[in-house]
Design a protein around this motif. Structure first.
Motif, short mmCIF file in Angstrom:
data_model
loop_
_atom_site.label_atom_id
_atom_site.label_comp_id
_atom_site.label_asym_id
_atom_site.label_seq_id
_atom_site.Cartn_x
_atom_site.Cartn_y
_atom_site.Cartn_z
N GLU A 1 0.71 -1.02 -0.02
CA GLU A 1 -0.01 0.02 0.14
C GLU A 1 0.89 1.24 0.14
OE1 GLU A 1 -3.16 0.30 -0.32
OE2 GLU A 1 -3.88 -1.69 0.24
N LYS A 2 0.59 2.19 -0.85
CA LYS A 2 1.32 3.59 -0.86
C LYS A 2 0.51 4.53 -0.09
CE LYS A 2 3.10 6.86 -4.27
NZ LYS A 2 3.49 6.91 -5.74
N LEU A 3 0.84 5.17 0.94
CA LEU A 3 0.19 5.93 1.51
C LEU A 3 1.06 7.24 2.26
CD1 LEU A 3 -2.59 6.83 2.87
CD2 LEU A 3 -1.95 5.65 4.74
N ASP A 4 0.89 8.43 1.90
CA ASP A 4 1.31 9.38 2.69
C ASP A 4 3.03 9.61 2.31
OD1 ASP A 4 -0.97 10.59 2.92
OD2 ASP A 4 -1.09 9.98 5.26
N GLY A 5 3.51 9.25 1.31
CA GLY A 5 4.89 9.16 1.14
C GLY A 5 5.70 7.97 1.37
N LYS A 6 4.88 6.75 1.93
CA LYS A 6 5.37 5.40 2.26
C LYS A 6 4.90 4.46 1.53
CE LYS A 6 7.65 7.26 6.00
NZ LYS A 6 9.33 7.14 6.04
N TYR A 7 5.83 3.43 1.44
CA TYR A 7 5.28 2.03 0.94
C TYR A 7 5.18 1.16 2.19
CZ TYR A 7 6.56 3.44 -3.67
OH TYR A 7 6.94 4.08 -4.93
N ILE A 8 3.70 0.64 2.51
CA ILE A 8 3.82 -0.14 3.67
C ILE A 8 3.35 -1.51 3.04
CG2 ILE A 8 2.11 -0.14 5.69
CD1 ILE A 8 1.55 2.84 5.36
N PHE A 9 4.13 -2.46 3.96
CA PHE A 9 3.79 -3.83 3.74
C PHE A 9 4.36 -4.93 4.66
CE2 PHE A 9 7.62 -2.48 1.78
CZ PHE A 9 8.64 -3.39 2.03
N PRO A 10 3.86 -6.05 4.87
CA PRO A 10 4.33 -6.96 5.81
C PRO A 10 5.34 -8.07 5.23
CG PRO A 10 2.05 -7.65 5.47
CD PRO A 10 2.58 -6.51 4.59
N LEU A 11 6.18 -8.32 5.95
CA LEU A 11 7.13 -9.47 5.63
C LEU A 11 7.17 -10.59 6.51
CD1 LEU A 11 9.87 -8.05 3.25
CD2 LEU A 11 7.74 -9.19 2.55
N LEU A 12 7.19 -11.80 6.53
CA LEU A 12 7.46 -12.83 7.42
C LEU A 12 8.88 -12.70 7.70
CD1 LEU A 12 4.98 -15.82 6.64
CD2 LEU A 12 4.75 -13.66 8.11
N ASP A 13 9.45 -13.35 8.87
CA ASP A 13 10.89 -13.26 9.20
C ASP A 13 11.14 -14.59 10.23
OD1 ASP A 13 13.57 -12.89 8.90
OD2 ASP A 13 13.37 -10.81 9.56
N TYR A 14 12.44 -15.16 10.10
CA TYR A 14 13.02 -15.92 10.88
C TYR A 14 14.06 -15.32 11.80
CZ TYR A 14 10.49 -20.12 9.35
OH TYR A 14 9.52 -21.22 8.87
N GLU A 15 14.14 -14.14 12.10
CA GLU A 15 15.50 -13.36 12.36
C GLU A 15 15.75 -14.02 13.91
OE1 GLU A 15 17.26 -9.02 13.35
OE2 GLU A 15 15.29 -9.20 12.12
N TYR A 16 14.61 -14.10 14.63
CA TYR A 16 14.72 -15.06 15.90
C TYR A 16 14.29 -16.29 16.00
CZ TYR A 16 15.06 -9.90 16.72
OH TYR A 16 15.59 -8.52 16.60
N PRO A 17 14.61 -17.28 15.83
CA PRO A 17 14.31 -18.64 15.52
C PRO A 17 13.49 -19.03 16.77
CG PRO A 17 16.44 -18.44 14.68
CD PRO A 17 16.25 -17.16 15.31
N ALA A 18 14.01 -18.61 17.75
CA ALA A 18 13.24 -19.04 19.32
C ALA A 18 11.78 -18.56 19.13
CB ALA A 18 14.00 -18.54 20.44
N LYS A 19 11.55 -17.56 18.36
CA LYS A 19 10.17 -17.13 18.57
C LYS A 19 9.30 -17.51 17.29
CE LYS A 19 11.47 -12.78 20.82
NZ LYS A 19 11.34 -11.07 20.88
N TRP A 20 9.99 -18.38 16.66
CA TRP A 20 9.46 -18.90 15.26
C TRP A 20 8.91 -17.71 14.36
CZ3 TRP A 20 9.55 -24.01 13.94
CH2 TRP A 20 9.88 -24.84 14.99
N TYR A 21 7.48 -17.95 13.93
CA TYR A 21 7.25 -16.82 13.15
C TYR A 21 6.86 -15.36 13.80
CZ TYR A 21 6.51 -20.38 9.41
OH TYR A 21 6.77 -21.23 8.11
N HIS A 22 7.28 -14.53 12.99
CA HIS A 22 6.93 -13.22 13.40
C HIS A 22 6.85 -12.19 12.21
CE1 HIS A 22 11.08 -12.81 13.77
NE2 HIS A 22 10.91 -11.57 13.50
N THR A 23 6.32 -11.16 12.21
CA THR A 23 6.15 -10.43 11.10
C THR A 23 6.87 -9.03 11.28
OG1 THR A 23 4.23 -11.30 10.42
CG2 THR A 23 4.54 -9.29 9.54
#
Length: 878
Positions: A558-580
């Protein structure tokens, strides 16, 4: 006046504007009101393989799969797409005198007497696994080649004779697979010469296939077949295979796969070397491959303006550079295509092939799956044997994946007119601008169309994305030593892969984000941005966007007020499993902020009301078993996603199959198992179930011109009341029931991956008939619809250059032959049917088009006559 009106005569003293207004009112009265069914769609296949090109008078035809062809009437400056048949591959189009002839592999012969404005079709009875490949028209008959033999027809397509023999079998496989993983089944193209018919004097000549390497001769009446072994007339130590013939009036030119070329006045007599230096490219020379490297002297010859050339289609492997090119030529592209011209000195003692003008520098990133390698550029799959020329300046070379390479100035400059290796529709920016994106695992690439899907431009390499090679080259062109500068940028193809987020807006600005990965020990850049609709991407290492997995449904940006806004899944903290992580990317691509959502919440889609107030479509994981998806929720956040509360929670997990923002207050989404279509209204925060089907497969929503449809496998429903989206009825489809596999849409256009009982799978552009009227008197409608011929209101009205009308008839007559011509308001014939085109969509159904440029402003009628009746189509020209 009623629907059966034939002519309208207007008082010459009346004013022109009065004439125009009266005729438009009259035309509205005589047009029937058709209820909108699926057969009121225009379906145009987007992914086409081109198999050849031909020039007829001032028109260029590039023909291919799905019964489709591109036509240019301005010598390649612009193109239009047409369909000769809703299915089948057009494998050959040629001409004889004033008639165009063509064949489709499915057994259809097409022909046109008016430069392709109207096509007529005749189906040939074939064996179950037999296909047509080639047509040769002559003064008194037609010869048609199939994969099993040869047919002879008269000009009325009545069979005269046929001959079948295993020596005539064709083993080629036509590429027409637009499934999820389209892989060509041949290397570097079809050997078209083995499909052709060559006529020399009174003999029909054929090249042998797999099991025989000589010539095949068939008499003109198809009563006798003879073979002519190559070694009977060629004095060679090696057994050469003939790969092409060039018949002239009194001489036959014969080329072989050993690059040797011969000439003869009689195939049964002596064959002589064509080259004045008989040692040149002589297969008897034991050192021929070192003297004349095959990469510099390939075996595909052609004649252009009575001069001999060869085609060089070369892809550098980094170990060899042709003598006429330098290492710097390959800095921007490893692929080169060019011609070499045959020259000889005044003494006729020396001859050679030298590079002709400039080469085609292929900078495209147009990867497709290969047989032996995971990626091959689509421009390697060219049908150079089916190229065409216009005079001494224009060259048209067709290829797979809707590829057209052309030069318009005699090979001084080359242009990649079209190539759509990206293959999968991703975004519709407006009615004519489409973005395609290939999301296959080993590579990603994009292409953009600015003309409604007729031609495509693939992404091109940028200079600062590449590496520079410094090399030493020996006298034979072999690279002895090579050093790479900026080696980390050599991995462009590996960077541009596994797309996690992709977006381009209507201004052409956008970005690509791939998953993080390593390549040969190098951490890859995974963010690139574009300012020209994806024609070029520039990678940026300053923005850190980490993601390691792809979502089932890619996030909508989504493009809103000078920003592109979007979610991405990540594994950066494996102990936390999925987060966004919810990203807020500055539209200048200089800065990115991110918000990490609570663990066990996988945000699939984000709808921003403002930068803080977000609606989140979320899958919640079980905290005790994070691999288990617990349920699906719609949540609301007032702090950019750091925390959120539940608006709606479902008692089970759903796969989010489709997400569509219709406007700022209406969000539609489809979930699976069971399939349900919901409407979430943002202002009221209410949720409505619009449709549920427990047995549907791949159910999706489709919206075209604010008309709503539910589609799927064998599913096609239309909304009956725009104010009540819970009301649906079964729609009508022209060929059985459609099978929709995917669909994207915006405004007046949808692009769907579909097939039906007649159409093969493809991605079809779907539009509505613009001329469908809205109101009409019912008694006029009934009276007019029951006649033998029906025409819609022409559009545009008034007309300037071209005017079209939808037509339908009961099939009792040939509508092309029924066209008499164009008459003015006084009943005088002003022209014949030369500029009137009829495109047949199906039996008894099609489109009529009149090119009315140059006609004085006024009222005109296109008159049709047939046995027992006549009708006219009124037209207003401004």
């Amino acid at each position: 006046m009623g629907a059966t009106m034939k002519m309208i005569f207007v008082n010459k003293k009346s004013k022109k504007n009065t004439d125009v207004k009266m005729l438009i009112i009259l035309m509205m009265l005589i047009v029937q009101n058709l209820r909108l069914y699926s057969f009121d769609f225009d379906l145009t296949p987007m992914n086409i393989h081109f198999y050849g090109a031909t020039v007829f008078k001032d028109k260029i035809f590039v023909y291919g799969s799905n019964g489709s062809y591109l036509l240019s009437t301005d010598f390649g400056k612009s193109w239009q797409e047409y369909s000769a048949h809703p299915y089948g591959n057009i494998l050959h189009i040629t001409s004889y005198k004033d008639t165009l002839w063509g064949v489709l592999d499915c057994g259809i012969v097409i022909f046109s007497f008016d430069e392709g404005n109207n096509w007529f079709k005749k189906e040939i009875t074939l064996e179950p696994d037999e296909q047509l490949y080639y047509i040769l028209p002559t003064v008194d008959c037609l010869f048609i080649r199939s994969n099993k033999g040869l047919y002879k027809f008269d000009k009325n397509l009545q069979l005269i004779n046929s001959i079948k023999d295993t020596l005539l079998y064709i083993n080629n496989y036509i590429i027409n697979d637009f499934s999820e993983n389209p892989i060509p089944t041949f290397k570097d193209g079809i050997y078209y010469s083995h499909n052709e018919i060559f006529k020399f004097k009174r003999d029909l000549l054929f090249l042998s296939g797999k099991y025989y390497r000589g010539l095949i001769l068939i008499d003109y009446d198809l009563n006798k077949l003879d073979t002519l072994p190559t070694n009977r007339y060629i004095n060679t130590q090696n057994y050469e295979m003939i790969n092409y013939l060039f018949p002239f009036d009194s001489i036959l030119i014969i080329s072989t796969n050993a690059r040797t070329i011969f000439k003869t006045e009689d195939v049964h007599s002596r064959w002589d070397f064509l080259f004045v230096d008989t040692a040149f490219l002589n297969n008897n020379d034991p050192n021929q491959w070192s003297k004349w490297p095959w990469r510099e002297y390939q075996d595909e010859y052609f004649f252009w303006n009575n001069k001999l050339f060869m085609v060089i289609n070369f892809a550098s492997d980094g170990k060899y550079i042709p003598s006429e090119l330098s290492i710097n030529d390959f800095e921007l592209s490893p692929i080169k295509l060019y011609f070499k011209e045959y020259i000889k000195d005044e003494t006729d003692r020396f001859c050679d092939f030298v590079k002709f003008r400039n080469h085609f520098n292929d900078r495209s990133i147009a990867y497709v799956p290969g047989i032996y390698f995971p990626r091959v550029n689509a421009t390697r799959y060219l049908f150079t044997k089916r190229k065409s020329f216009v005079g001494d300046s224009i060259v048209i070379i067709p290829g797979l994946y809707k590829t057209i390479i052309q030069s318009r100035d005699g090979c001084f400059n080359w242009n990649l007119t079209s190539c759509n290796a990206a293959h999968f529709p991703e975004l519709i920016l407006n009615d004519s601008t489409f973005i395609f994106l290939n999301r296959l695992p080993y590579y990603n690439n994009t292409s953009v169309s600015f003309d409604g899907g007729i031609t495509f431009q693939p992404t091109e390499l940028l200079l600062d994305t590449l590496y520079r090679r410094i090399a030493e080259v020996d006298s034979l062109g072999n690279i002895k030593n090579i050093v790479y500068e900026n080696y980390d940028t050599v991995t462009f193809f590996a960077i541009f892969k596994q797309t996690s987020a992709f977006f381009i807006d209507s201004s052409g600005r956008g970005f690509f984000i791939g998953t993080n990965d390593d390549f040969r020990g190098y951490a890859l850049l995974n963010f690139a941005y574009t300012t020209d609709y994806g024609k070029h991407f520039k990678f940026d290492s300053s923005l850190k966007i980490r993601t390691y997995t792809n979502q089932l449904l890619p996030p909508k940006v989504e493009k809103l007020d000078g920003k592109y806004i979007f979610p991405l899944l990540d594994y950066e903290y494996p102990a936390k499993w999925y987060h966004t992580k919810i990203y807020f990317l500055d539209t200048s691509f200089k800065k990115v902020d991110k918000i990490i959502t609570p663990e066990f919440q996988m945000v699939n889609q984000v709808f921003p009301i403002n930068h803080s107030h977000l609606i989140l479509f979320t899958i919640v994981c079980d905290s005790s078993n994070p691999k288990y998806y617990q349920n699906f929720q719609i949540r609301e956040s007032f702090d950019s996603g750091k925390t959120s509360t539940v608006l709606f929670s479902f008692d089970r997990n759903f796969d989010l199959m489709q997400y569509y923002v219709h406007n700022k207050d209406s969000i539609f989404f489809v979930v699976s198992y069971p399939h349900r279509l919901y409407l979430f209204e943002v202002k009221s925060k209410s949720l409505k179930l619009l449709y549920e089907d427990s047995v549907a497969e791949n159910m999706l929503l489709m919206v075209i011109s604010d008309r709503f449809y539910i589609v799927g496998k064998g599913l096609f429903l239309e909304n009956t009341d725009r104010s009540d989206l819970t009301q649906w009825r079964e729609g009508k489809w022209d060929y059985g029931k459609p099978n929709f596999e995917s669909v994207i849409f915006k405004g007046n256009v949808a692009i769907a991956g579909l097939s039906d009982s007649l159409r093969p799978f493809n991605y079809y552009k779907i539009t509505l008939w613009k001329e469908t009227p809205t109101t009409v008197e019912s008694e006029v409608e009934k009276r007019y619809y029951t006649t033998k011929f029906w025409a819609s209101e022409p559009y545009p009205q008034p007309a300037g250059v071209r005017v079209k009308a939808r037509i339908a008839w009961d099939g009792s007559f040939d509508v092309g032959e029924a066209i008499d011509g164009v008459y003015d308001s006084m009943g005088r014939k002003v022209e014949g049917k030369e500029r009137i085109r009829v495109t047949l969509r199906d039996k008894g159904y099609g489109e009529l088009e009149w090119e009315c440029s140059g006609v004085p402003a006024g009222v005109y009628f296109i008159l049709l006559r047939w046995a027992g009746g006549s009708e006219s189509v009124p037209i207003v020209v401004e």
